[in-house]
Structure formats: C-alpha cells, structure tokens
Design an enzyme around this catalytic site. Structure first.
Site, PDB file in Angstrom:
ATOM      1  N   ILE A 264       0.820  -1.226   0.000  1.00  0.00           N
ATOM      2  CA  ILE A 264       0.000   0.000   0.000  1.00  0.00           C
ATOM      3  C   ILE A 264       0.850   1.271   0.000  1.00  0.00           C
ATOM      4  N   THR A 265       2.107   1.160   0.454  1.00  0.00           N
ATOM      5  CA  THR A 265       2.976   2.350   0.478  1.00  0.00           C
ATOM      6  C   THR A 265       3.645   2.595  -0.878  1.00  0.00           C
TER       7      THR A 265
ATOM      8  N   SER B 269      13.258   2.031   8.945  1.00  0.00           N
ATOM      9  CA  SER B 269      13.895   2.879   9.960  1.00  0.00           C
ATOM     10  C   SER B 269      13.453   4.329   9.829  1.00  0.00           C
TER      11      SER B 269
ATOM     12  N   TYR C  80      16.667 -12.971  -2.596  1.00  0.00           N
ATOM     13  CA  TYR C  80      15.696 -12.151  -1.877  1.00  0.00           C
ATOM     14  C   TYR C  80      14.469 -11.883  -2.758  1.00  0.00           C
TER      15      TYR C  80
ATOM     16  N   THR D 205       3.000  -9.214 -14.468  1.00  0.00           N
ATOM     17  CA  THR D 205       3.748  -8.184 -15.192  1.00  0.00           C
ATOM     18  C   THR D 205       4.085  -8.565 -16.626  1.00  0.00           C
TER      19      THR D 205
ATOM     20  N   GLU E 298       6.871  -8.178 -17.785  1.00  0.00           N
ATOM     21  CA  GLU E 298       8.217  -8.773 -17.751  1.00  0.00           C
ATOM     22  C   GLU E 298       8.160 -10.277 -17.990  1.00  0.00           C
TER      23      GLU E 298
ATOM     24  N   TYR F  85      13.717 -11.088 -11.324  1.00  0.00           N
ATOM     25  CA  TYR F  85      12.381 -10.535 -11.043  1.00  0.00           C
ATOM     26  C   TYR F  85      11.325 -11.230 -11.910  1.00  0.00           C
TER      27      TYR F  85
ATOM     28  N   LYS G 219       8.193 -13.561 -10.693  1.00  0.00           N
ATOM     29  CA  LYS G 219       6.806 -13.236 -11.045  1.00  0.00           C
ATOM     30  C   LYS G 219       6.146 -14.369 -11.840  1.00  0.00           C
TER      31      LYS G 219
ATOM     32  N   ARG H  11       5.845   7.566  -8.955  1.00  0.00           N
ATOM     33  CA  ARG H  11       6.737   6.480  -9.342  1.00  0.00           C
ATOM     34  C   ARG H  11       8.043   6.572  -8.538  1.00  0.00           C
TER      35      ARG H  11
HETATM   36  P1  NAP Z   1       6.588  -0.180  -5.795  1.00  0.00           P
HETATM   37  O1  NAP Z   1       6.276   1.281  -5.898  1.00  0.00           O
HETATM   38  O2  NAP Z   1       8.007  -0.627  -5.802  1.00  0.00           O
HETATM   39  O3  NAP Z   1       5.886  -0.719  -4.454  1.00  0.00           O
HETATM   40  C1  NAP Z   1       6.174  -1.971  -3.918  1.00  0.00           C
HETATM   41  C2  NAP Z   1       5.474  -2.097  -2.589  1.00  0.00           C
HETATM   42  O4  NAP Z   1       5.802  -3.373  -2.013  1.00  0.00           O
HETATM   43  C3  NAP Z   1       5.887  -1.048  -1.539  1.00  0.00           C
HETATM   44  O5  NAP Z   1       4.760  -0.699  -0.787  1.00  0.00           O
HETATM   45  C4  NAP Z   1       6.877  -1.815  -0.686  1.00  0.00           C
HETATM   46  O6  NAP Z   1       7.023  -1.310   0.630  1.00  0.00           O
HETATM   47  C5  NAP Z   1       6.200  -3.166  -0.658  1.00  0.00           C
HETATM   48  N1  NAP Z   1       7.082  -4.235  -0.209  1.00  0.00           N
HETATM   49  C6  NAP Z   1       8.275  -4.608  -0.732  1.00  0.00           C
HETATM   50  N2  NAP Z   1       8.788  -5.635  -0.037  1.00  0.00           N
HETATM   51  C7  NAP Z   1       7.903  -5.929   0.953  1.00  0.00           C
HETATM   52  C8  NAP Z   1       7.861  -6.868   2.015  1.00  0.00           C
HETATM   53  N3  NAP Z   1       8.860  -7.736   2.201  1.00  0.00           N
HETATM   54  N4  NAP Z   1       6.793  -6.889   2.825  1.00  0.00           N
HETATM   55  C9  NAP Z   1       5.787  -5.991   2.654  1.00  0.00           C
HETATM   56  N5  NAP Z   1       5.766  -5.063   1.685  1.00  0.00           N
HETATM   57  C10 NAP Z   1       6.818  -5.033   0.844  1.00  0.00           C
HETATM   58  O7  NAP Z   1       5.846  -0.991  -6.954  1.00  0.00           O
HETATM   59  P2  NAP Z   1       4.591  -0.565  -7.862  1.00  0.00           P
HETATM   60  O8  NAP Z   1       5.090   0.099  -9.082  1.00  0.00           O
HETATM   61  O9  NAP Z   1       3.579   0.092  -7.009  1.00  0.00           O
HETATM   62  O10 NAP Z   1       4.067  -1.998  -8.324  1.00  0.00           O
HETATM   63  C11 NAP Z   1       3.103  -2.729  -7.554  1.00  0.00           C
HETATM   64  C12 NAP Z   1       3.163  -4.185  -7.935  1.00  0.00           C
HETATM   65  O11 NAP Z   1       2.878  -4.317  -9.332  1.00  0.00           O
HETATM   66  C13 NAP Z   1       4.509  -4.849  -7.738  1.00  0.00           C
HETATM   67  O12 NAP Z   1       4.278  -6.186  -7.386  1.00  0.00           O
HETATM   68  C14 NAP Z   1       5.168  -4.777  -9.118  1.00  0.00           C
HETATM   69  O13 NAP Z   1       6.115  -5.805  -9.256  1.00  0.00           O
HETATM   70  C15 NAP Z   1       3.956  -4.981  -9.992  1.00  0.00           C
HETATM   71  N6  NAP Z   1       4.012  -4.386 -11.325  1.00  0.00           N
HETATM   72  C16 NAP Z   1       4.315  -3.064 -11.472  1.00  0.00           C
HETATM   73  C17 NAP Z   1       4.319  -2.491 -12.731  1.00  0.00           C
HETATM   74  C18 NAP Z   1       4.642  -1.029 -12.933  1.00  0.00           C
HETATM   75  O14 NAP Z   1       4.930  -0.654 -14.075  1.00  0.00           O
HETATM   76  N7  NAP Z   1       4.563  -0.194 -11.898  1.00  0.00           N
HETATM   77  C19 NAP Z   1       4.003  -3.285 -13.852  1.00  0.00           C
HETATM   78  C20 NAP Z   1       3.680  -4.624 -13.653  1.00  0.00           C
HETATM   79  C21 NAP Z   1       3.670  -5.159 -12.383  1.00  0.00           C
HETATM   80  P3  NAP Z   1       8.049  -0.072   0.970  1.00  0.00           P
HETATM   81  O15 NAP Z   1       7.294   1.169   0.651  1.00  0.00           O
HETATM   82  O16 NAP Z   1       8.319  -0.282   2.402  1.00  0.00           O
HETATM   83  O17 NAP Z   1       9.250  -0.256   0.098  1.00  0.00           O
HETATM   84  O1  G4F Z   2      11.985   1.873 -15.514  1.00  0.00           O
HETATM   85  P1  G4F Z   2      12.587   0.525 -15.520  1.00  0.00           P
HETATM   86  O2  G4F Z   2      13.512   0.193 -14.402  1.00  0.00           O
HETATM   87  O3  G4F Z   2      11.371  -0.495 -15.624  1.00  0.00           O
HETATM   88  P2  G4F Z   2      11.279  -2.027 -16.092  1.00  0.00           P
HETATM   89  O4  G4F Z   2      12.575  -2.713 -16.003  1.00  0.00           O
HETATM   90  O5  G4F Z   2      10.603  -2.034 -17.417  1.00  0.00           O
HETATM   91  O6  G4F Z   2      10.320  -2.645 -14.976  1.00  0.00           O
HETATM   92  C1  G4F Z   2       9.115  -1.976 -14.566  1.00  0.00           C
HETATM   93  O7  G4F Z   2       8.054  -2.405 -15.382  1.00  0.00           O
HETATM   94  C2  G4F Z   2       7.725  -3.797 -15.258  1.00  0.00           C
HETATM   95  C3  G4F Z   2       6.550  -4.064 -16.211  1.00  0.00           C
HETATM   96  O8  G4F Z   2       7.027  -4.273 -17.502  1.00  0.00           O
HETATM   97  C4  G4F Z   2       7.343  -4.085 -13.825  1.00  0.00           C
HETATM   98  F1  G4F Z   2       6.983  -5.398 -13.715  1.00  0.00           F
HETATM   99  C5  G4F Z   2       8.512  -3.760 -12.913  1.00  0.00           C
HETATM  100  O9  G4F Z   2       8.094  -3.963 -11.551  1.00  0.00           O
HETATM  101  C6  G4F Z   2       8.883  -2.291 -13.090  1.00  0.00           C
HETATM  102  O10 G4F Z   2       7.822  -1.500 -12.627  1.00  0.00           O
HETATM  103  O11 G4F Z   2      13.397   0.312 -16.889  1.00  0.00           O
HETATM  104  C7  G4F Z   2      12.783   0.506 -18.154  1.00  0.00           C
HETATM  105  C8  G4F Z   2      13.851   0.407 -19.233  1.00  0.00           C
HETATM  106  C9  G4F Z   2      14.745  -0.837 -19.116  1.00  0.00           C
HETATM  107  O12 G4F Z   2      14.936  -1.354 -20.402  1.00  0.00           O
HETATM  108  C10 G4F Z   2      16.068  -0.307 -18.598  1.00  0.00           C
HETATM  109  O13 G4F Z   2      17.211  -1.052 -19.004  1.00  0.00           O
HETATM  110  O14 G4F Z   2      14.732   1.518 -19.108  1.00  0.00           O
HETATM  111  C11 G4F Z   2      16.062   1.073 -19.246  1.00  0.00           C
HETATM  112  N1  G4F Z   2      16.937   2.046 -18.592  1.00  0.00           N
HETATM  113  C12 G4F Z   2      17.859   2.823 -19.229  1.00  0.00           C
HETATM  114  N2  G4F Z   2      18.492   3.591 -18.341  1.00  0.00           N
HETATM  115  C13 G4F Z   2      16.989   2.336 -17.278  1.00  0.00           C
HETATM  116  C14 G4F Z   2      17.963   3.309 -17.124  1.00  0.00           C
HETATM  117  N3  G4F Z   2      16.270   1.856 -16.237  1.00  0.00           N
HETATM  118  C15 G4F Z   2      16.523   2.373 -14.998  1.00  0.00           C
HETATM  119  N4  G4F Z   2      15.795   1.925 -13.940  1.00  0.00           N
HETATM  120  N5  G4F Z   2      17.506   3.326 -14.798  1.00  0.00           N
HETATM  121  C16 G4F Z   2      18.263   3.824 -15.841  1.00  0.00           C
HETATM  122  O15 G4F Z   2      19.120   4.679 -15.639  1.00  0.00           O
END
Ligand code: NAP
Ligand code: G4F
Length: 346
Positions: free
Chosen positions: A10-11, A37, A100, A130, A132, A155, A159, A190
């Site tokens: 939720i955070t 912390s 992890y 996802t 991914e 990752y 998933k 984000r």
């Molecule tokens: P996010 O901003 O990284 O949020 C992840 C959440 O999981 C945070 O609230 C984090 O808590 C919590 N968390 C991590 N480890 C935990 C643990 N051990 N116990 C309890 N809570 C824990 O991710 P998001 O972008 O909102 O994505 C939400 C979900 O959708 C994730 O499962 C992600 O993999 C999936 N997803 C995201 C995308 C995307 O593009 N955003 C796309 C496809 C799937 P803290 O705040 O304490 O770190």
């Molecule tokens: O923003 P990214 O780290 O997202 P990525 O790897 O696509 O993953 C996100 O989307 C997934 C859904 O498709 C979720 F499941 C996952 O939890 C997460 O939300 O990277 C996007 C692209 C990658 O190709 C990466 O190699 O951007 C490229 N990139 C280039 N420079 C970078 C950077 N990514 C990051 N994080 N930082 C860079 O400086």
C-alpha cells in the site's frame, strides 16, 4: 454493507492509487506496511491526514515474507478482496538480489494465497503480474494473454512463479484469483530509480541548476508506458466479474527510453539533439550545445528486455477498461509535478 479490501504494497505507487480509488468507492481499506527505519508512508500521507484515517483506513505492520502475520491479518480483517501488490519490484536490482527477490516477489504469493485459503472465506484475490513475463520475445508483439512467457531477469522468474501459483490456486481450490498482466505504468508517485521518474526528476533538477546532466543505461529499450491511476481501476474491475480470469492492461503503444527523455526535456522547453549510438550516445541542448544526457554502461542490465508492447483488447471488451492518459500527457504530468516539487524545496 461496505466491502473490505486488504492491500499489500500500500505504500508503493500502485498501492497508494488503489487505496485512493477504493476509499472513493466506499470500501474499508486495510494496508500491510513493513517496518522501516524512516517513515515509508509519503505516498499515503494525504490519506493518513484525511477523514478516512482510523475510520475507513487502517494500516497494519507485517511483512509479506512472514506467513504467521499474513494468516493472522487475513483472519482478523476478513477481506472481501485481497490485492497482492507487495514486491521487490525493481528489475535491475533483482540481478543484485536474486534470492531475496525470489522470496519476496515469488514465494510470498503462495504465503498469501495459503493465508486466504486457511481463512475459509471466499476473498477474491488479485495478483500483480507483469509484462516482464514476456521479456525475451523479440518477434511477438503486441503481446496478449496468449503470448508465451520468457522472463529475462530474477524478477521476471519470480513473477512467473507467482503467476502460475495464482492460476493453480484458482484451478485447484476454486478460488476467485486473477492475474493482472500489467505493462509499465508510471506517475508522479513512481519510485525515483525507475527510468521515467529518474528522467523527469533530472529535467526538473537540471532546470533548477541542481544537477549537471543525466546518465542513463540502454536508451533503445522499448516500453508500453501508461498512467498508474488508470491501471488500478483495471485491477478492481478484474475482481468484479462473474468469473475470475487473467488480463493484460496496456496502452497498445511502445516508445524507446530515448523518446521518453526527448519528450520530457521538451516539456521543459529544451530540445535535445543526439549524437553517436549505443554507449557513445550523447544528448545536447540544441540551443546552446550543453551536454545533458550521456550513457553510464554500469546501468546496462546483464540481460535486457528489448520490446514490450501490449494488446489490452481482452480487458477492453470483457471489463470495459480504457486508459485515459496518453503518452504525451503522462510525460507532461510527471515533468510538471517534479518541477513543482523541486521548486518547493529550498
Ligand atoms: P513499488 O512502488 O516498488 O511498491 C512496492 C510495494 O511493495 C511497496 O509498498 C513496498 O514497501 C512493498 N514491499 C516490498 N517488499 C515488501 C515486504 N517484504 N513486505 C511488505 N511489503 C513489501 O511498486 P509498484 O510500481 O507500485 O508496483 C506494484 C506491484 O505491481 C509490484 O508487485 C510490481 O512488481 C507490480 N508491477 C508493477 C508495474 C509497474 O509498471 N509499476 C508493472 C507490472 C507489475 P516499501 O514502501 O516499504 O518499500
Ligand atoms: O523503468 P525501468 O527500471 O522499468 P522495467 O525494467 O521495465 O520494470 C518496470 O516495469 C515492469 C513491467 O514491464 C514491472 F513489472 C517492474 O516492476 C517495473 O515497474 O526500466 C525501463 C527500461 C529498461 O529497459 C532499462 O534497461 O529503461 C532502461 N533504462 C535505461 N536507463 C533504465 C535506465 N532503467 C533504470 N531503472 N535506470 C536507468 O538509468
């Protein structure tokens, strides 16, 4: 009677938008928060300071890797709907923390499913799957629910387990369990180490004279980027159907990282012109020749997902889901929010 939902994660970005959405719909919302912390509740600060707090909105300390507290929480809350969003969600970092990531992003899903099953209540279950999962497929696009999986990171592999264990619990125990196969979705909330937010924050800091330039990794990767606020509605819709299923949410458009950077600087009135290719690519301010973007090879991943491009036809037809925010509006929203935020910090 109002429905009750439990949100893990939720955070995070999505958890905070989903909490806003469900509270608006009249739900009682419970969130699982892990101990940090320093406070990790910035994204839900506005809810904690609202009329909902401790009336319709409740937080519980727990960890998704701790079965005991999951069983206890589900038993206490008795949720109608469980949204499993908690994860180590950073693909790049999953290469540094593979075991992890397997535990938190993979095995924890079965912990939560078991807790729901043990409760004996018919809670509906949403799993944050996802795009991914499609990772390594270069020639199959746009990707939909029938596209084969080929994860390219620890990752993605974690998933994949979560996806299939969710399907397995649906088929084995007749649980209402759904996978939302979501393509990238972004917002001003984000995390700062995902590429879109890293770029929009850098634009704001460069504009304010607080950052010299932006270093990125692979500029050629293509992503299907939507707005997180649109996607949480799709999560909810998946749990309101007569039967459970798995759905892709995407925009059906794909853009390179370089295009995102170009568009983000443009919102701030800066036109980038590019020179070189691969790790020698450089982006200069067209007006004064200043170097604004370069490549740090350390930001390349051991294996890359080159192309994500999703086809949301099933969600559009069966759920009536639509994305509302376009690519250009998303970039604009994020840059403007970061400029405002940077300017508000003395
Ligand atoms: P996010 O901003 O990284 O949020 C992840 C959440 O999981 C945070 O609230 C984090 O808590 C919590 N968390 C991590 N480890 C935990 C643990 N051990 N116990 C309890 N809570 C824990 O991710 P998001 O972008 O909102 O994505 C939400 C979900 O959708 C994730 O499962 C992600 O993999 C999936 N997803 C995201 C995308 C995307 O593009 N955003 C796309 C496809 C799937 P803290 O705040 O304490 O770190
Ligand atoms: O923003 P990214 O780290 O997202 P990525 O790897 O696509 O993953 C996100 O989307 C997934 C859904 O498709 C979720 F499941 C996952 O939890 C997460 O939300 O990277 C996007 C692209 C990658 O190709 C990466 O190699 O951007 C490229 N990139 C280039 N420079 C970078 C950077 N990514 C990051 N994080 N930082 C860079 O400086």
């Amino acid at each position: 009677m109002d429905k009750t939902a439990l949100i893990t994660g939720i955070t995070g970005q999505d958890g905070s938008y989903l909490a806003d959405f469900l509270l608006e719909k009249g739900y009682q919302v419970h969130g699982l928060v892990r101990r940090n912390s320093l406070p990790n509740t910035q994204r839900i600060h506005h809810i904690l300071n609202s009329k909902y707090n401790n009336v319709k909105f409740f937080l519980h300390y727990a960890d998704i890797a701790d079965s005991g507290c999951l069983v206890r929480l589900i038993g206490q809350i008795n949720p109608d709907e469980v949204y499993n969003l908690a994860a180590q969600s950073h693909v790049g970092i999953s290469f540094d923390m593979p075991e992890y990531t397997a535990q938190v992003t993979g095995v924890s899903t079965v912990r939560l499913l078991e807790a729901v099953r043990a409760s004996g209540k018919d809670s509906r279950f949403y799993q944050a799957s996802t795009s991914e999962l499609f990772g390594g497929l270069k020639d199959t696009a746009p990707q939909n629910e029938s596209t084969p999986f080929y994860p390219k990171s620890p990752y993605g592999a974690a998933k994949l387990y979560s996806y299939w264990i969710t399907v397995n619990y649906r088929e084995s125990y007749d649980m209402y369990a759904c996978n939302g196969i979501l393509f990238n979705h972004e917002s001003p909330r984000r995390g700062e180490n995902f590429v879109t937010r890293k770029i929009t924050l850098a634009v704001a800091n460069i504009l304010a004279g607080r950052q010299e330039k932006l270093s990125l990794g692979n500029l050629d990767a293509k992503r299907d980027w939507g707005f997180a606020g649109d996607y949480v509605e799709g999560m909810w819709l998946m749990l309101q159907q007569p039967l459970p299923g798995d759905y892709v949410l995407a925009t059906n458009e794909t853009h390179t990282v370089q295009e995102f950077a170009q568009a983000a600087f443009q919102v701030a009135g800066i036109t980038l012109c590019w020179e070189g290719s691969g790790i020698n690519t450089k982006g200069y301010d067209k007006q004064n020749g200043r170097l604004l973007v370069d490549i740090d090879p350390a930001l390349y991943r051991p294996a890359e997902v080159e192309l994500l491009w999703g086809d949301p036809a099933k969600a559009e037809h069966k759920l009536g889901w639509r994305r509302n925010v376009s690519f250009s509006n998303l970039v604009e929203m994020m840059v403007e929010s970061d400029i405002k935020m940077v300017n508000s910090v003395k």
